[in-house]
Design an enzyme around this catalytic site. Sequence first.
Site, mmCIF file in Angstrom:
data_model
loop_
_atom_site.group_PDB
_atom_site.id
_atom_site.type_symbol
_atom_site.label_atom_id
_atom_site.label_comp_id
_atom_site.label_asym_id
_atom_site.label_seq_id
_atom_site.Cartn_x
_atom_site.Cartn_y
_atom_site.Cartn_z
ATOM 1 N N THR A 86 0.817 -1.219 0.000
ATOM 2 C CA THR A 86 0.000 0.000 0.000
ATOM 3 C C THR A 86 0.848 1.266 0.000
ATOM 4 O OG1 THR A 86 -1.787 -1.122 1.106
ATOM 5 C CG2 THR A 86 -1.778 1.236 1.315
ATOM 6 N N ASP A 163 0.726 -6.630 5.178
ATOM 7 C CA ASP A 163 0.179 -7.942 5.535
ATOM 8 C C ASP A 163 1.251 -8.926 6.004
ATOM 9 O OD1 ASP A 163 -2.212 -6.890 4.757
ATOM 10 O OD2 ASP A 163 -2.677 -8.396 3.241
ATOM 11 N N LYS A 239 1.249 -7.541 12.902
ATOM 12 C CA LYS A 239 0.129 -6.691 12.493
ATOM 13 C C LYS A 239 -1.089 -7.160 13.294
ATOM 14 C CE LYS A 239 -2.498 -5.182 8.440
ATOM 15 N NZ LYS A 239 -2.603 -5.135 6.977
HETATM 16 N N1 ASP Z 1 -2.335 -6.283 1.053
HETATM 17 C C1 ASP Z 1 -1.407 -5.190 1.193
HETATM 18 C C2 ASP Z 1 -0.013 -5.761 1.279
HETATM 19 O O1 ASP Z 1 0.345 -6.344 2.250
HETATM 20 C C3 ASP Z 1 -1.727 -4.394 2.392
HETATM 21 C C4 ASP Z 1 -0.753 -3.273 2.709
HETATM 22 O O2 ASP Z 1 0.219 -3.042 2.086
HETATM 23 O O3 ASP Z 1 -0.990 -2.600 3.692
HETATM 24 O O4 ASP Z 1 0.727 -5.616 0.327
#
Ligand code: ASP
Length: 426
Positions: A86, A163, A239
């Site tokens: 993200t 994640d 997390k």
């Molecule tokens: N699904 C994303 C990832 O882990 C969530 C994020 O980056 O916060 O790449």
Amino acid sequence: MVAEQGDRVRVATDNVTYEGTLMPSTTINIVVKLDNGYNVGVDRSACIELLEKKAPAPRSEKSEEDTGAVEEEGLPTVAILSTGGTIASKVDYRTGAVTSQFTAEDILNAIPELRKIANYRTKVVYSILSENMRAEYWITLARAIAEEIEKGADGIIVTHGTDTLGYTASALSFMIKTPVPIVLVGSQRSADRPSSDNAMNAICAASVAVSDIAEVSVVMHGTTSDDYCLIHRGTRVRKMHTSRRDAFRSINAQPIGRIDYPSCKIETFTGYARRGERKLALHDRMEPKCTILRYTPGMSPELLRFCSLSGYKGIVIDGTGLGHVAADWIPLIEFATAEGIPVVVTSQCLNGRICDRVYDTGRDMLRAGAIEGEDMLSEVALVKLMWALGQGWSYEEVCAKMKEGLAGEISGSSGCRHEYCAFDNL
Ligand code: ASP
């Protein structure tokens, strides 16, 4: 001019008016993303007024390779290695979903404050959402980090999806002995959301990357406000929330420290390896064929036989309480360990330490060859087991190393701290 996806618009019906970003719309509704991050659907008969055309995204021409930035004399050099997630994402107005689209160079351009902290070299290692990470990618990343340190980087920032950030932090903690800070950072909300945490997290991460804390750490929001970030040890962090900006917490340990925002003043809470104290060493082999079995009441022990017979080289059992499974699992634990497959036990409680010497079940598990995972998180035990099995050690050495603290993953010396252990008669 006609409004397009991504443009800022005002949409008015007879009784309500919305302002926001035009999203992909359905045959029935016009969809607008409001400034608070929520989407609203308005009937297609509404009147759309174009307020502002979308700005073209700043993109690096040299996105796949090291890019030489303008150097400010006297500032340390930090290498930013991007892997996606993200923090490198924005909303894709075609799909309305968040996708990884920015390079490390783009992040740097979007957050000019970073240039006051250091000079940067940037490199794209991966552009993936972190659920797609795997052991071989950790190895490539560890090698890229080691290369940057050898080339003289004073600190490393790894931008990463949240994640599986904890898994990667843990893998790097075991693979690299570092003389400089290695800081992993992500964000819970993409840059184009009003509540994005990406700039503050990145600025705090850069400040830790030029600090004296020569450890693998994770730097993320400490509270839901923009007041400070926490500096978590790479082998202790998880997390703990799906969406909150302060999702990351140290488990069974204090964070290394905190970094106030915007002053970027660091306060430490624990001891840590200091800059230059250790020489760079890379131990980058990993055995990927390991797994975690999360024990649940009534779960069939046959799963353990399946893993043992289908090539798994190491197994973590995430057990109940002090580290337990049902009695019918004991013969299968014995079966696995007799095959030379280490079986490490952790606890679903998260907090506290494994002690398999209090109840009969635990003692029987130890007799069957299970290894107490001390106070490690189950995923850290898994990553450590993958790493330990990659080192070419004997079965006995792997078992011994799993109980020894190697990268801050175990508190104090190993050994059960439960009051009944004084009567240990194993
Ligand atoms: N699904 C994303 C990832 O882990 C969530 C994020 O980056 O916060 O790449």
